[in-house]
Every structure is written in C-alpha cells, then in structure tokens.
Design a protein around this motif. Structure first.
Motif, PDB file in Angstrom:
ATOM      1  N   UNK A  20     -29.420  22.423  11.249  1.00 45.72           N
ATOM      2  CA  UNK A  20     -29.671  21.060  11.743  1.00 45.72           C
ATOM      3  C   UNK A  20     -31.097  20.877  12.274  1.00 45.72           C
ATOM      4  N   UNK A  21     -31.671  21.956  12.833  1.00 42.02           N
ATOM      5  CA  UNK A  21     -33.062  21.827  13.318  1.00 42.02           C
ATOM      6  C   UNK A  21     -34.017  21.652  12.143  1.00 42.02           C
ATOM      7  N   UNK A  22     -33.729  22.381  11.079  1.00 43.06           N
ATOM      8  CA  UNK A  22     -34.539  22.281   9.860  1.00 43.06           C
ATOM      9  C   UNK A  22     -34.369  20.901   9.218  1.00 43.06           C
ATOM     10  N   UNK A  23     -33.162  20.391   9.279  1.00 41.74           N
ATOM     11  CA  UNK A  23     -32.852  19.093   8.657  1.00 41.74           C
ATOM     12  C   UNK A  23     -33.666  17.955   9.261  1.00 41.74           C
ATOM     13  N   UNK A  24     -34.083  18.122  10.522  1.00 40.66           N
ATOM     14  CA  UNK A  24     -34.890  17.067  11.162  1.00 40.66           C
ATOM     15  C   UNK A  24     -36.188  16.838  10.396  1.00 40.66           C
ATOM     16  N   UNK A  25     -36.692  17.894   9.766  1.00 39.68           N
ATOM     17  CA  UNK A  25     -37.949  17.789   9.005  1.00 39.68           C
ATOM     18  C   UNK A  25     -37.711  17.530   7.530  1.00 39.68           C
ATOM     19  N   UNK A  26     -36.791  18.284   6.923  1.00 39.72           N
ATOM     20  CA  UNK A  26     -36.655  18.192   5.452  1.00 39.72           C
ATOM     21  C   UNK A  26     -35.379  17.452   5.025  1.00 39.72           C
ATOM     22  N   UNK A  27     -34.649  16.929   5.993  1.00 36.64           N
ATOM     23  CA  UNK A  27     -33.454  16.150   5.667  1.00 36.64           C
ATOM     24  C   UNK A  27     -32.232  17.026   5.419  1.00 36.64           C
ATOM     25  N   UNK A  28     -31.067  16.407   5.464  1.00 33.78           N
ATOM     26  CA  UNK A  28     -29.804  17.142   5.311  1.00 33.78           C
ATOM     27  C   UNK A  28     -29.684  17.825   3.947  1.00 33.78           C
ATOM     28  N   UNK A 203     -37.310  21.507  -5.375  1.00 33.72           N
ATOM     29  CA  UNK A 203     -36.160  20.714  -4.919  1.00 33.72           C
ATOM     30  C   UNK A 203     -36.482  19.991  -3.611  1.00 33.72           C
ATOM     31  N   UNK A 204     -37.076  20.731  -2.672  1.00 35.30           N
ATOM     32  CA  UNK A 204     -37.349  20.149  -1.355  1.00 35.30           C
ATOM     33  C   UNK A 204     -38.428  19.078  -1.451  1.00 35.30           C
ATOM     34  N   UNK A 205     -39.429  19.321  -2.311  1.00 36.55           N
ATOM     35  CA  UNK A 205     -40.466  18.302  -2.507  1.00 36.55           C
ATOM     36  C   UNK A 205     -39.857  17.028  -3.108  1.00 36.55           C
ATOM     37  N   UNK A 206     -39.016  17.197  -4.092  1.00 34.69           N
ATOM     38  CA  UNK A 206     -38.361  16.039  -4.729  1.00 34.69           C
ATOM     39  C   UNK A 206     -37.556  15.246  -3.704  1.00 34.69           C
ATOM     40  N   UNK A 207     -36.817  15.975  -2.870  1.00 35.40           N
ATOM     41  CA  UNK A 207     -35.966  15.314  -1.884  1.00 35.40           C
ATOM     42  C   UNK A 207     -36.772  14.550  -0.853  1.00 35.40           C
ATOM     43  N   UNK A 208     -38.019  14.998  -0.632  1.00 38.40           N
ATOM     44  CA  UNK A 208     -38.805  14.392   0.441  1.00 38.40           C
ATOM     45  C   UNK A 208     -39.924  13.488  -0.052  1.00 38.40           C
ATOM     46  N   UNK A 209     -39.949  13.262  -1.349  1.00 35.21           N
ATOM     47  CA  UNK A 209     -40.962  12.332  -1.880  1.00 35.21           C
ATOM     48  C   UNK A 209     -40.579  10.887  -1.580  1.00 35.21           C
TER      49      UNK A 209
END
Length: 209
Positions: A20-28, A203-209
């Motif tokens: 959950x701490x990581x999710x604050x930055x890169x989302x769920x 994957x993470x870049x795609x999710x956060x674009x």
C-alpha cells in the motif's frame, strides 16, 4: 532435514491490499504487478529447498501457488500473533528448527534460508535484518514468545528493540546478511530486481502514463 521447517507468509495478491505504501506512488495496479513478481521470486527460492514447507496466506489459500505444499491461512489479530501461532504449530508438529520468511524480498534465494536454518544449530534465534530496521527472516530452535509480543511492527526500531530484549534474557542470536525489502517507490527503483526487469518497468510506465 526432517527436523527443519520453512514457513512462508504470503499476502493474498488482491488489488488495493498489497504494497500500500508503494501504491501511493505507482497506483494499486502497479503495486499489484510488483508484489506478484516478488511472490514468484519467493516461490522459486523455496522450491529449490528439499525441506518441509508451510505456506500461510493472509486471507485464503491459493491453489495455483506453491503446488503440492502444505497451505493454510494465518491466524491472529496482528502480525506478531500470526507469526507466533505459525511457530507454535511448527514446534507442536515436532520440528526443531523453524525459519519464517515474508514474500516481498527481491534478492532472497535458497541460500539465505539454508543459512538461517544452519545458524539455528548453534543459536536459539536467528534474524535476517532488512535495511528498514525490520527483518525479512526470523527463526527459532526454541520458542521465544517475546519476539512477537508488544512490538512496533513496520517501525524502524523493530529489530533493535527485539535484540535488546533477547540480550537481556541472554538468548543466543545469530544474524544473517542484511537485505532490502520493497516498501516504497525509492526501494523499488533502487533495486536490481526492478532495473533488470524490463517487462515490469514497461508495465508500470504504461500504468502511470
């Protein structure tokens, strides 16, 4: 090593509940992807061991993970109580040396776990320290309940405080090498696990674009 047991604590990989701490930055979704990869690493590290294993899930047993191993659900109100109950079960089943690991370590391998069990031949307790002040591995050759009671879980002084209490009791403690677990975005991008995993980065870049 029939007298040895490896316990693995796994959080059920459910969107919005892992890292959950990581999710604050890169989302769920990003946190979900990262944790899924970390669980695979843990599974691989334990698969290589010819030692009895018990897999404790946070909410529900997942049949597709750790196939053919003993699986159950954690019991207890907080992390300490859940770990204590798992160790109690292990000792009651007749195991003499038990180590418990989490499932969010990018660098864990079977050698770390074997080193933990070896340390218990000459120590009562063993810890694998995590860089954040907690630990990624705890092991015992005899029950020390104080490790699990009234502790500042997820705080930077967890291991230090636990070691002080054990020292006062003159308990013999072994310490393994320090590893870093992944709780925050900084932990993630600093890790070789992430740097060497092109697919996960994309994957993470795609999710956060």
């Amino acid at each position: 090593m029939t007298d040895a047991l490896v316990i693995v604590f796994v959080k059920n990989i459910k969107l919005g509940t892992v890292k959950t701490r990581l999710a604050k930055t890169i989302g769920d979704y990003g946190a979900f992807e990262v944790y899924s990869e970390l669980v695979k690493i843990t599974e691989k590290a334990t698969e290589a061991l010819d030692i009895d294993k018990r897999i404790y899930f946070s909410n529900a047993v997942v049949d597709t993970q750790w196939e053919n191993e003993f699986k159950t659900v954690q019991k207890g109100i907080d992390l300490g109580e859940r770990m204590l109950n798992a160790f109690k079960d292990g000792f009651q089943s007749g195991y003499k040396r038990i180590v418990l690991i989490g499932s969010d370590l990018p660098d864990i391998n079977s050698t770390h776990i074997e080193n933990g069990l070896d340390a218990l031949k000459t120590n009562d307790v063993v810890f694998g320290p995590a860089e954040d002040g907690g630990y990624y591995l705890v092991g015992m050759s005899k029950m020390e309940e104080l490790i699990f009671k009234n502790k500042p879980w997820s705080q930077a002084n967890l291991l230090e405080l636990t070691l002080q209490e054990l020292q006062e009791k003159q308990t013999k403690v072994g310490i393994l090498e320090t590893l870093n677990d992944i709780d925050t975005y900084d932990d993630l991008i600093a890790s070789d696990f992430y740097k060497n995993n092109q697919k996960l980065q994309e994957k993470i870049q795609q999710l956060n674009d």
